[in-house]
Design a protein around this motif. Structure first.
Motif, PDB file in Angstrom:
ATOM      1  N   LEU A  77     -13.287 -14.129  23.729  1.00  0.00           N
ATOM      2  CA  LEU A  77     -14.295 -14.186  22.688  1.00  0.00           C
ATOM      3  C   LEU A  77     -14.011 -15.450  21.892  1.00  0.00           C
ATOM      4  O   LEU A  77     -12.937 -15.598  21.324  1.00  0.00           O
ATOM      5  N   GLU A  78     -14.955 -16.379  21.903  1.00  0.00           N
ATOM      6  CA  GLU A  78     -14.748 -17.676  21.267  1.00  0.00           C
ATOM      7  C   GLU A  78     -15.711 -17.851  20.102  1.00  0.00           C
ATOM      8  O   GLU A  78     -16.862 -17.428  20.177  1.00  0.00           O
ATOM      9  N   ILE A  79     -15.234 -18.493  19.043  1.00  0.00           N
ATOM     10  CA  ILE A  79     -16.076 -18.824  17.901  1.00  0.00           C
ATOM     11  C   ILE A  79     -16.135 -20.339  17.796  1.00  0.00           C
ATOM     12  O   ILE A  79     -15.100 -21.006  17.750  1.00  0.00           O
ATOM     13  N   TRP A  80     -17.343 -20.870  17.795  1.00  0.00           N
ATOM     14  CA  TRP A  80     -17.580 -22.321  17.789  1.00  0.00           C
ATOM     15  C   TRP A  80     -18.414 -22.740  16.595  1.00  0.00           C
ATOM     16  O   TRP A  80     -19.356 -22.049  16.219  1.00  0.00           O
ATOM     17  N   ASP A  81     -18.105 -23.891  16.027  1.00  0.00           N
ATOM     18  CA  ASP A  81     -19.019 -24.587  15.138  1.00  0.00           C
ATOM     19  C   ASP A  81     -19.908 -25.388  16.088  1.00  0.00           C
ATOM     20  O   ASP A  81     -19.476 -26.391  16.663  1.00  0.00           O
ATOM     21  N   LYS A  87     -14.149 -25.770  18.537  1.00  0.00           N
ATOM     22  CA  LYS A  87     -13.801 -24.378  18.777  1.00  0.00           C
ATOM     23  C   LYS A  87     -12.921 -23.904  17.618  1.00  0.00           C
ATOM     24  O   LYS A  87     -11.829 -24.422  17.411  1.00  0.00           O
ATOM     25  N   ILE A  88     -13.392 -22.927  16.879  1.00  0.00           N
ATOM     26  CA  ILE A  88     -12.691 -22.421  15.707  1.00  0.00           C
ATOM     27  C   ILE A  88     -11.564 -21.480  16.098  1.00  0.00           C
ATOM     28  O   ILE A  88     -10.459 -21.562  15.580  1.00  0.00           O
ATOM     29  N   ASP A  89     -11.843 -20.571  17.041  1.00  0.00           N
ATOM     30  CA  ASP A  89     -10.821 -19.599  17.426  1.00  0.00           C
ATOM     31  C   ASP A  89     -11.174 -18.962  18.767  1.00  0.00           C
ATOM     32  O   ASP A  89     -12.326 -18.987  19.198  1.00  0.00           O
ATOM     33  N   THR A  90     -10.162 -18.379  19.406  1.00  0.00           N
ATOM     34  CA  THR A  90     -10.324 -17.637  20.649  1.00  0.00           C
ATOM     35  C   THR A  90      -9.591 -16.311  20.507  1.00  0.00           C
ATOM     36  O   THR A  90      -8.451 -16.286  20.075  1.00  0.00           O
ATOM     37  N   PHE A  91     -10.275 -15.230  20.854  1.00  0.00           N
ATOM     38  CA  PHE A  91      -9.686 -13.897  20.797  1.00  0.00           C
ATOM     39  C   PHE A  91      -9.732 -13.259  22.171  1.00  0.00           C
ATOM     40  O   PHE A  91     -10.607 -13.552  22.976  1.00  0.00           O
ATOM     41  N   GLN A  92      -8.846 -12.334  22.413  1.00  0.00           N
ATOM     42  CA  GLN A  92      -8.893 -11.441  23.573  1.00  0.00           C
ATOM     43  C   GLN A  92      -9.003 -12.203  24.895  1.00  0.00           C
ATOM     44  O   GLN A  92      -9.825 -11.896  25.727  1.00  0.00           O
ATOM     45  N   LYS A  93      -8.154 -13.196  25.105  1.00  0.00           N
ATOM     46  CA  LYS A  93      -8.212 -13.956  26.359  1.00  0.00           C
ATOM     47  C   LYS A  93      -7.586 -13.116  27.462  1.00  0.00           C
ATOM     48  O   LYS A  93      -6.423 -12.759  27.392  1.00  0.00           O
ATOM     49  N   ASN A  94      -8.375 -12.784  28.460  1.00  0.00           N
ATOM     50  CA  ASN A  94      -7.882 -11.984  29.583  1.00  0.00           C
ATOM     51  C   ASN A  94      -8.807 -12.146  30.781  1.00  0.00           C
ATOM     52  O   ASN A  94      -9.649 -13.023  30.802  1.00  0.00           O
TER      53      ASN A  94
END
Length: 124
Positions: A77-81, A87-94
């Protein structure tokens, strides 16, 4: 360049001024996703910008309520401006697909559906 092949999804920014289109096509490593999200000015129809090859296999995407950021579901799950392409952040990398991200109208909470081999898992 719009998209290599098919458009997988389209969605509006919260203010309705920007339309985003996400492509689906074959890449050089034979994956189905062209990893391309284009942003279009709704009034003029002209392309504003795009994120190209930045994501891990796009499955879904939404704007945040303020329209400043984009939440992308893929193998993470990525959050981008989206304007600065940062790329602001990355969650749950799998290895499971993250699909159907949703965000509250306040922008404080989000949830997503994770497709696992054993079934679906709703996370928030």
């Amino acid at each position: 360049v719009a998209h290599n092949r098919l458009v997988k999804m389209v969605f509006f920014s919260p203010d309705g001024k920007v339309l985003a289109s996400a492509g689906m096509g074959r890449t050089s490593d034979d994956k189905l996703n062209d990893k391309l999200i284009n942003f279009w000015d709704v009034q003029t129809g002209s392309k504003i910008s795009g994120l190209t090859g930045e994501t891990d296999g796009l499955e879904s995407a939404i704007f945040t309520p303020d329209g400043k950021n984009l939440i992308i579901g893929s193998y993470s799950l990525e959050i981008w401006d989206w304007k600065s392409k940062f790329k602001i952040d990355t969650f749950q990398k799998n290895r499971d697909f993250i699909i159907s991200p949703t965000i509250s109208t306040t922008g404080k909470f989000f949830s997503y559906l994770k497709l696992e081999e054993s079934g679906n898992d709703l996370t928030y």
